[in-house]
Design a protein around this motif. Structure first.
Motif, PDB file in Angstrom:
ATOM      1  N   ALA A   7       0.832  -1.204   0.000  1.00  0.00           N
ATOM      2  CA  ALA A   7       0.000   0.000   0.000  1.00  0.00           C
ATOM      3  C   ALA A   7       0.869   1.257   0.000  1.00  0.00           C
ATOM      4  O   ALA A   7       1.948   1.275   0.614  1.00  0.00           O
ATOM      5  CB  ALA A   7      -0.906  -0.005   1.223  1.00  0.00           C
ATOM      6  N   PRO A   8       0.398   2.305  -0.665  1.00  0.00           N
ATOM      7  CA  PRO A   8       1.151   3.571  -0.646  1.00  0.00           C
ATOM      8  C   PRO A   8       0.946   4.297   0.679  1.00  0.00           C
ATOM      9  O   PRO A   8       0.176   3.857   1.527  1.00  0.00           O
ATOM     10  CB  PRO A   8       0.515   4.341  -1.810  1.00  0.00           C
ATOM     11  CG  PRO A   8      -0.896   3.839  -1.854  1.00  0.00           C
ATOM     12  CD  PRO A   8      -0.837   2.394  -1.445  1.00  0.00           C
ATOM     13  N   ALA A   9       1.635   5.427   0.826  1.00  0.00           N
ATOM     14  CA  ALA A   9       1.447   6.259   2.026  1.00  0.00           C
ATOM     15  C   ALA A   9      -0.011   6.689   2.127  1.00  0.00           C
ATOM     16  O   ALA A   9      -0.725   6.733   1.124  1.00  0.00           O
ATOM     17  CB  ALA A   9       2.343   7.489   1.934  1.00  0.00           C
ATOM     18  N   ALA A  10      -0.439   7.008   3.330  1.00  0.00           N
ATOM     19  CA  ALA A  10      -1.859   7.340   3.539  1.00  0.00           C
ATOM     20  C   ALA A  10      -2.273   8.554   2.717  1.00  0.00           C
ATOM     21  O   ALA A  10      -3.388   8.602   2.191  1.00  0.00           O
ATOM     22  CB  ALA A  10      -2.118   7.593   5.023  1.00  0.00           C
ATOM     23  N   PHE A  11      -1.387   9.510   2.567  1.00  0.00           N
ATOM     24  CA  PHE A  11      -1.705  10.733   1.812  1.00  0.00           C
ATOM     25  C   PHE A  11      -0.759  10.850   0.617  1.00  0.00           C
ATOM     26  O   PHE A  11       0.460  10.736   0.778  1.00  0.00           O
ATOM     27  CB  PHE A  11      -1.548  11.979   2.695  1.00  0.00           C
ATOM     28  CG  PHE A  11      -2.617  12.122   3.739  1.00  0.00           C
ATOM     29  CD1 PHE A  11      -3.730  12.914   3.514  1.00  0.00           C
ATOM     30  CD2 PHE A  11      -2.516  11.452   4.951  1.00  0.00           C
ATOM     31  CE1 PHE A  11      -4.725  13.039   4.473  1.00  0.00           C
ATOM     32  CE2 PHE A  11      -3.491  11.571   5.922  1.00  0.00           C
ATOM     33  CZ  PHE A  11      -4.612  12.364   5.683  1.00  0.00           C
ATOM     34  N   ALA A  12      -1.303  11.103  -0.560  1.00  0.00           N
ATOM     35  CA  ALA A  12      -0.457  11.384  -1.717  1.00  0.00           C
ATOM     36  C   ALA A  12       0.312  12.679  -1.488  1.00  0.00           C
ATOM     37  O   ALA A  12       1.494  12.785  -1.836  1.00  0.00           O
ATOM     38  CB  ALA A  12      -1.313  11.494  -2.969  1.00  0.00           C
ATOM     39  N   PHE A  13      -0.373  13.658  -0.885  1.00  0.00           N
ATOM     40  CA  PHE A  13       0.262  14.941  -0.589  1.00  0.00           C
ATOM     41  C   PHE A  13       1.346  14.723   0.467  1.00  0.00           C
ATOM     42  O   PHE A  13       1.072  14.233   1.560  1.00  0.00           O
ATOM     43  CB  PHE A  13      -0.793  15.921  -0.070  1.00  0.00           C
ATOM     44  CG  PHE A  13      -0.251  17.271   0.276  1.00  0.00           C
ATOM     45  CD1 PHE A  13       0.264  18.100  -0.701  1.00  0.00           C
ATOM     46  CD2 PHE A  13      -0.262  17.721   1.584  1.00  0.00           C
ATOM     47  CE1 PHE A  13       0.753  19.349  -0.395  1.00  0.00           C
ATOM     48  CE2 PHE A  13       0.219  18.970   1.908  1.00  0.00           C
ATOM     49  CZ  PHE A  13       0.736  19.788   0.915  1.00  0.00           C
ATOM     50  N   GLY A  14       2.570  15.059   0.105  1.00  0.00           N
ATOM     51  CA  GLY A  14       3.676  14.868   1.036  1.00  0.00           C
ATOM     52  C   GLY A  14       4.355  13.523   0.910  1.00  0.00           C
ATOM     53  O   GLY A  14       5.320  13.245   1.616  1.00  0.00           O
ATOM     54  N   SER A  15       3.851  12.654   0.010  1.00  0.00           N
ATOM     55  CA  SER A  15       4.423  11.313  -0.116  1.00  0.00           C
ATOM     56  C   SER A  15       5.689  11.305  -0.962  1.00  0.00           C
ATOM     57  O   SER A  15       6.482  10.359  -0.902  1.00  0.00           O
ATOM     58  CB  SER A  15       3.392  10.363  -0.747  1.00  0.00           C
ATOM     59  OG  SER A  15       3.180  10.716  -2.110  1.00  0.00           O
ATOM     60  N   GLY A  16       5.870  12.330  -1.783  1.00  0.00           N
ATOM     61  CA  GLY A  16       7.028  12.351  -2.684  1.00  0.00           C
ATOM     62  C   GLY A  16       6.842  11.480  -3.905  1.00  0.00           C
ATOM     63  O   GLY A  16       7.761  11.355  -4.719  1.00  0.00           O
ATOM     64  N   GLN A  17       5.669  10.868  -4.049  1.00  0.00           N
ATOM     65  CA  GLN A  17       5.421   9.993  -5.193  1.00  0.00           C
ATOM     66  C   GLN A  17       4.415  10.633  -6.145  1.00  0.00           C
ATOM     67  O   GLN A  17       3.487  11.316  -5.711  1.00  0.00           O
ATOM     68  CB  GLN A  17       4.886   8.647  -4.721  1.00  0.00           C
ATOM     69  CG  GLN A  17       5.908   7.864  -3.909  1.00  0.00           C
ATOM     70  CD  GLN A  17       5.380   6.505  -3.487  1.00  0.00           C
ATOM     71  OE1 GLN A  17       4.210   6.380  -3.156  1.00  0.00           O
ATOM     72  NE2 GLN A  17       6.262   5.515  -3.492  1.00  0.00           N
ATOM     73  N   ALA A  18       4.612  10.380  -7.431  1.00  0.00           N
ATOM     74  CA  ALA A  18       3.722  10.957  -8.438  1.00  0.00           C
ATOM     75  C   ALA A  18       2.352  10.284  -8.374  1.00  0.00           C
ATOM     76  O   ALA A  18       2.251   9.089  -8.082  1.00  0.00           O
ATOM     77  CB  ALA A  18       4.315  10.776  -9.819  1.00  0.00           C
ATOM     78  N   ALA A  19       1.292  11.071  -8.650  1.00  0.00           N
ATOM     79  CA  ALA A  19      -0.060  10.508  -8.707  1.00  0.00           C
ATOM     80  C   ALA A  19      -0.142   9.529  -9.865  1.00  0.00           C
ATOM     81  O   ALA A  19       0.372   9.804 -10.951  1.00  0.00           O
ATOM     82  CB  ALA A  19      -1.079  11.631  -8.880  1.00  0.00           C
TER      83      ALA A  19
END
Lengths: 377, 54
Positions: free
Chosen positions: B32-44
């Protein structure tokens, strides 16, 4: 008398228990998805529940207010929609400018098929009186028209995506976006201008926005921003519906390799992955469940008798659902993905979508009584 | 007949969809990805109705 006095509290007790079960079920579903799929996915289901509860609980939507404006010159609902979009834009456009590596907007190209798709969608949604989110909410609350339209909407969305590249090759501009402080200022000015136009065209006694519409606009905006922060993309509906059918088709052995859309690597990966990891699928499921929860919560929500329509009304509902799904893919979104999220994230296609779909709504309003979905005027 | 009937049909449909999905593509919470895309450093990277195929 005494029998009635005893029966009333017992009925109330049963209703309280049922309501507690609804809340517990919603919390359990969110917790289960968060634990067994991932925290982000649990949050997306919770956001979807919020959308459903807001739309059904406050009886707010997109198709109905457009109809009210066109037929009765009541602008309040459309003004509330524009307010919600403005609130999201104030947060989303600056965020997208600073965090474009993590967040993406609802950016899509303007083209012939896009404009035509939006017009046709606007007409079809007035036939069934439910847009993308509206069809989900209607189905969730037990409305038989929404229930019948929904599977055909999903099939249409799959089919529209299947041929999307052929349609966009007919001619499309590059993606045009309003960015930064200037983009936000232009977006807010445009929304204010359109709001002023609707206000001026509305009947003076119908211009005031009811409190529940204002609350719905604020809640939808908050949920729309949450959607962007959690998923990294804005609120959308129709992609998820098409994906459900694509998964079913693939499971039955259909070869999707003939479609430039469904054969693309990203699409293949999403068809193979769980729907519970697809953001729009999760918010769609939450939206349906939220609307169901509100209908079940209400004293008379699910006890309303089903309406009687002639056979041609049901046929028209199925066709309109199919057309809505197909057209929304050509238009790069429905009221949610294109109008709400497109304008709020600075995409010019959202503005063109709005103009085309609103023009189409005039046609759909005329078609609706002809197919037996309401008394002829 | 009331809306209880149509709502029950929908609930069955949604339950069937989720059951089918869990059977054909069981999710893996450890990917699973981080809980929030914002601040994750990963592209949507999610699918979206406004996006062309990637």
């Amino acid at each position: 008398m005494s029998g009635l006095a005893v029966a009333a509290p017992a009925g109330q007790g049963g209703r309280t228990g049922a309501r507690a079960a609804l809340v517990a079920g919603a919390l359990a579903a969110v917790a289960a998805v968060a634990l067994f799929v991932g925290a982000r996915y649990g949050l997306m289901l919770a956001i979807g529940l919020g959308f459903g509860i807001t739309l059904e609980g406050l009886r707010f939507g997109f198709a109905g207010p457009w109809r009210a404006m066109i037929l009765r010159r009541e602008p309040a609902g459309v003004l509330a929609q524009l307010l919600a979009i403005a609130l999201v834009a104030v947060v989303a456009i600056p965020l997208l400018g600073r965090h474009g590596d993590e967040l993406s907007g609802a950016q899509a190209p303007i083209g012939w098929a896009m404009v035509g798709g939006a017009f046709v969608f606007g007409a079809a949604m007035q036939v069934v009186l439910g847009c993308g989110s509206g069809t989900l909410v209607n189905a969730g609350s037990g409305n038989p028209v929404g229930l019948l339209a929904l599977p055909f909407f999903a099939i249409g969305s799959f089919a529209g995506a299947y041929g999307l590249i052929w349609w966009t090759d007919l001619g499309a501009l590059p993606i045009l976006s309003l960015r930064g402080g200037f983009g936000l200022a232009v977006t807010l000015a445009g929304l204010a201008l359109v709001a002023g136009l609707f206000w001026a065209l509305g009947r003076p006694e119908a211009r005031a926005i009811p409190g529940r519409y204002l609350l719905a606009a604020v809640l939808l905006a908050a949920l729309g921003i949450a959607n962007l922060l959690v998923a990294g993309q804005p609120w959308g509906v129709v992609y998820g519906l098409g994906l459900w059918v694509a998964k079913g088709a693939a499971a039955m052995g259909a070869d999707l390799g003939g479609s430039a859309f469904w054969a693309a690597p990203g699409s293949v990966a999403r068809v193979q992955a769980s729907l519970l990891t697809d953001y729009t699928s999760l918010s769609n499921l939450g939206l349906i469940a939220g609307a169901f929860g509100v209908a079940a919560w209400r004293r008379d929500g699910l006890t309303q008798p089903l309406p009687r329509y002639p056979a041609r009304a049901w046929v028209a509902t199925a066709i309109a659902g199919l057309v809505m799904g197909y057209a929304s893919r050509l238009a790069f979104g429905c009221n949610v993905g294109a109008f709400f999220s497109g304008i709020a994230t600075g995409s010019l296609h959202g503005w063109v979508w709005f103009a085309a779909a609103f023009a189409g709504a005039f046609v759909g309003i005329r078609i609706r009584p002809l197919v037996g979905l309401e008394a002829k005027p | 007949m009331t809306r209880r009937f149509t709502a029950a049909l929908l609930a069955l449909g949604v339950a069937g969809l989720v059951a089918f999905d869990l059977r054909t593509a069981p999710p893996n919470p450890y990917h699973a990805p981080a809980a929030f895309a914002f601040g994750s450093g990963q592209a949507a990277s999610g699918g979206f109705c406004g996006a062309l195929p990637d």
